[in-house]
Design an enzyme around this catalytic site. Structure first.
Site, PDB file in Angstrom:
ATOM      1  CB  CYS A 282      -0.937  -0.002   1.202  1.00  0.00           C
ATOM      2  SG  CYS A 282      -2.059  -1.375   1.114  1.00  0.00           S
TER       3      CYS A 282
HETATM    4  C1  UGA Z   1      -0.514  -0.018   6.021  1.00  0.00           C
HETATM    5  C2  UGA Z   1      -1.168   0.952   7.022  1.00  0.00           C
HETATM    6  O1  UGA Z   1      -0.475   0.902   8.267  1.00  0.00           O
HETATM    7  C3  UGA Z   1      -2.632   0.584   7.234  1.00  0.00           C
HETATM    8  O2  UGA Z   1      -3.236   1.546   8.086  1.00  0.00           O
HETATM    9  C4  UGA Z   1      -3.335   0.590   5.871  1.00  0.00           C
HETATM   10  O3  UGA Z   1      -4.696   0.197   6.008  1.00  0.00           O
HETATM   11  C5  UGA Z   1      -2.653  -0.376   4.951  1.00  0.00           C
HETATM   12  O4  UGA Z   1      -1.262  -0.009   4.799  1.00  0.00           O
HETATM   13  C6  UGA Z   1      -3.357  -0.332   3.625  1.00  0.00           C
HETATM   14  O5  UGA Z   1      -3.459   0.737   3.037  1.00  0.00           O
HETATM   15  O6  UGA Z   1      -3.940  -1.363   3.231  1.00  0.00           O
HETATM   16  P1  UGA Z   1       0.525  -2.475   6.190  1.00  0.00           P
HETATM   17  O7  UGA Z   1       1.046  -2.208   4.806  1.00  0.00           O
HETATM   18  O8  UGA Z   1      -0.151  -3.752   6.488  1.00  0.00           O
HETATM   19  O9  UGA Z   1      -0.515  -1.299   6.606  1.00  0.00           O
HETATM   20  O10 UGA Z   1       1.772  -2.417   7.157  1.00  0.00           O
HETATM   21  P2  UGA Z   1       2.404  -1.470   8.260  1.00  0.00           P
HETATM   22  O11 UGA Z   1       2.381  -2.192   9.545  1.00  0.00           O
HETATM   23  O12 UGA Z   1       1.849  -0.125   8.225  1.00  0.00           O
HETATM   24  O13 UGA Z   1       3.923  -1.443   7.755  1.00  0.00           O
HETATM   25  C7  UGA Z   1       4.274  -0.982   6.452  1.00  0.00           C
HETATM   26  C8  UGA Z   1       5.765  -0.986   6.272  1.00  0.00           C
HETATM   27  O14 UGA Z   1       6.370   0.060   7.034  1.00  0.00           O
HETATM   28  C9  UGA Z   1       6.475  -2.269   6.726  1.00  0.00           C
HETATM   29  O15 UGA Z   1       7.449  -2.613   5.780  1.00  0.00           O
HETATM   30  C10 UGA Z   1       7.100  -1.909   8.051  1.00  0.00           C
HETATM   31  O16 UGA Z   1       8.242  -2.664   8.349  1.00  0.00           O
HETATM   32  C11 UGA Z   1       7.450  -0.443   7.803  1.00  0.00           C
HETATM   33  N1  UGA Z   1       7.561   0.361   9.044  1.00  0.00           N
HETATM   34  C12 UGA Z   1       6.495   0.556   9.838  1.00  0.00           C
HETATM   35  C13 UGA Z   1       8.789   0.945   9.357  1.00  0.00           C
HETATM   36  O17 UGA Z   1       9.788   0.792   8.634  1.00  0.00           O
HETATM   37  N2  UGA Z   1       8.870   1.714  10.482  1.00  0.00           N
HETATM   38  C14 UGA Z   1       7.824   1.929  11.302  1.00  0.00           C
HETATM   39  O18 UGA Z   1       7.980   2.632  12.314  1.00  0.00           O
HETATM   40  C15 UGA Z   1       6.589   1.322  10.974  1.00  0.00           C
END
Ligand code: UGA
Length: 430
Positions: free
Chosen positions: A273
């Site tokens: 996403c």
């Molecule tokens: C993300 C959003 O968090 C959701 O709210 C949204 O609904 C979703 O996209 C979507 O649009 O469907 P998601 O992709 O499942 O959710 O994953 P996240 O937990 O947000 O992590 C995304 C990426 O960011 C991962 O690669 C994670 O490792 C990275 N991340 C996250 C970081 O590098 N640092 C952080 O502090 C948090």
């Protein structure tokens, strides 16, 4: 279930049993609604009918199995629309090569729903859950529905936008305990049906226009992605200054205007996403004569971040002919999803530089094999340690138990034991 739902139950149909559709359908059934899930893929619908989730997501199998009597999956739109009061459109909106959103699945679904509405003599609500750019429901979906149903929106059928904010791996919890629910509505009846459906959720409900609801989804993901790229940019500076980035952000996050979440530096964001949504909004901005400079930098920083790992590794050895271990292939822990995983860039660069790659992931190896069949996959994390250097690309909890003594470790996820025990240790941003 975290709260007792006394809302009026309705019959719901879900179009598209990908990750959003399956979670949405299963959770609505758990809350007592009858749900019909529709997908063109019969293998998926068969699985759901057996109470098995077509995707790997915590708690989903249990919910599907325990609510079998309220869930039915089918390949027929007409059966689903005829036997439901509201249809949630949950089909994918992938990014095209030119960074525009591909609306073909939306178009197919909307056309089919429109045709079914033509045959129906009662009012029906169409809810868009798929991520679409502002204006799509009002300018594209509405006219398709009217054209194919021969009916008037707001009068003979309702239209609403209800974006999802689910995180993979904790999507069920996110659905049942959301920070907020966003309801964009075309007509008051659609608004009222959704308010009743979500009545018992203990969170704010934002009631707004279709376009605002669509934009809230984009801005949320763009902001979170911006926060991550900002964190990584600061992290890269901290690394050079020999300052602990995590400690810095602990201090920064205590400001209530800032908030401590999403300050984890490392390899950047992956998943289906963030990159897609940021790129789509950049393209939309360009179309209307705006240059989204910050958003472009968010992407640029994110593209470069996994290469930091290679840069750090090359400080310790040349890559040619070396056996390099990769711990973690999924884009984050607790999922088998590798879409836009940072490990893809890392592995690709290692191969191009003549290294031999040995990889392990508890869930994502089968998916990774579809892109990289030429690397060696091993069945335990321990086997990855038998290499010239170990790169930690995903922060699976089980990596915390490994013995990293005497190893060369380049860590993208800050594994405590690795930091303490490794003979040579480099954190990407610390
Ligand atoms: C993300 C959003 O968090 C959701 O709210 C949204 O609904 C979703 O996209 C979507 O649009 O469907 P998601 O992709 O499942 O959710 O994953 P996240 O937990 O947000 O992590 C995304 C990426 O960011 C991962 O690669 C994670 O490792 C990275 N991340 C996250 C970081 O590098 N640092 C952080 O502090 C948090």
């Amino acid at each position: 279930m975290i709260f007792k739902s006394n809302s009026k139950k309705i019959n719901i149909s879900i179009i598209g049993v990908g990750y959003v559709g399956t979670v949405t359908g299963a959770c609505f059934a758990k809350l007592g609604n009858n749900v019909i899930m529709v997908d063109i893929d019969k293998e998926k619908t068969d699985k759901i009918n057996q109470g098995i989730s077509p995707i790997y997501e915590k708690d989903l199998d249990d919910i599907l199995a325990n609510n079998k009597d309220r869930i039915r999956a089918d390949t027929s739109y007409s059966f689903a629309i005829k036997n439901s009061d509201a249809t949630f459109v949950c089909v994918g909106t992938p990014l095209k090569k030119d960074n525009n959103i591909d609306l073909s699945f939306i178009e197919t679904a909307t056309t089919a729903i429109g045709r079914c509405l033509k045959e129906k003599d009662t009012w029906h609500l169409v809810v868009i859950k798929s991520t679409v750019l502002p204006g799509t429901a009002e300018n594209f979906i509405l006219s398709l529905l009217e054209k194919h149903s021969g009916k008037k929106a707001g009068n003979e059928f309702g239209l609403a936008s209800n974006p999802e904010f689910l995180r993979e791996g904790i999507a069920v919890k996110d659905f049942l305990e959301p920070d907020r629910i966003v309801i964009g509505f075309y007509d008051d009846k659609s608004r009222d049906v959704l308010i009743e459906l979500y009545k018992d959720f203990p969170c704010p409900i934002v009631k707004t226009t279709l376009s605002v609801a669509e934009m809230i989804k984009y801005v949320s993901n763009c902001f979170l992605a911006t926060k991550i790229s900002f964190t990584n940019e600061i992290g890269n500076i901290c690394k050079k200054l020999d300052i602990d980035t995590d400690e810095v952000f602990k201090g920064v996050g205590l400001d209530h205007r800032i908030n401590p979440a999403f300050f984890k530096s490392g390899l950047g964001f992956g998943g289906s996403c963030f990159s897609k949504d940021v790129r789509a909004l950049i393209t939309k901005a360009k179309d209307i004569g705006e240059n989204a400079k910050i958003l472009q930098s968010v992407i640029d920083v994110n593209e470069k971040q996994p290469l930091k790992m290679i840069e750090l590794l090359e400080k310790h050895m040349s890559l040619e002919g070396k056996k390099i271990g990769i711990l973690g292939l999924a884009f984050k822990p607790n999922t088998d999803d590798i879409r836009d995983s940072r490990a893809i860039t890392v592995v690709d660069t290692l191969i191009k530089n003549g290294a031999k790659v040995v990889a392990y992931d508890p869930k994502a190896m089968e998916n990774f094999k579809k892109i990289f069949s030429q690397i060696e996959y091993v069945s335990s994390a321990e086997e990855v340690l038998d290499t010239d250097a170990v790169l930690v690309a995903t922060g699976w909890e089980e990596f915390e138990d490994l013995d990293f003594t005497d190893k060369v470790v380049i860590d993208g996820r800050r594994i405590e034991r690795a930091e303490k025990e490794a003979a040579k240790y480099e954190g990407v941003c610390w």
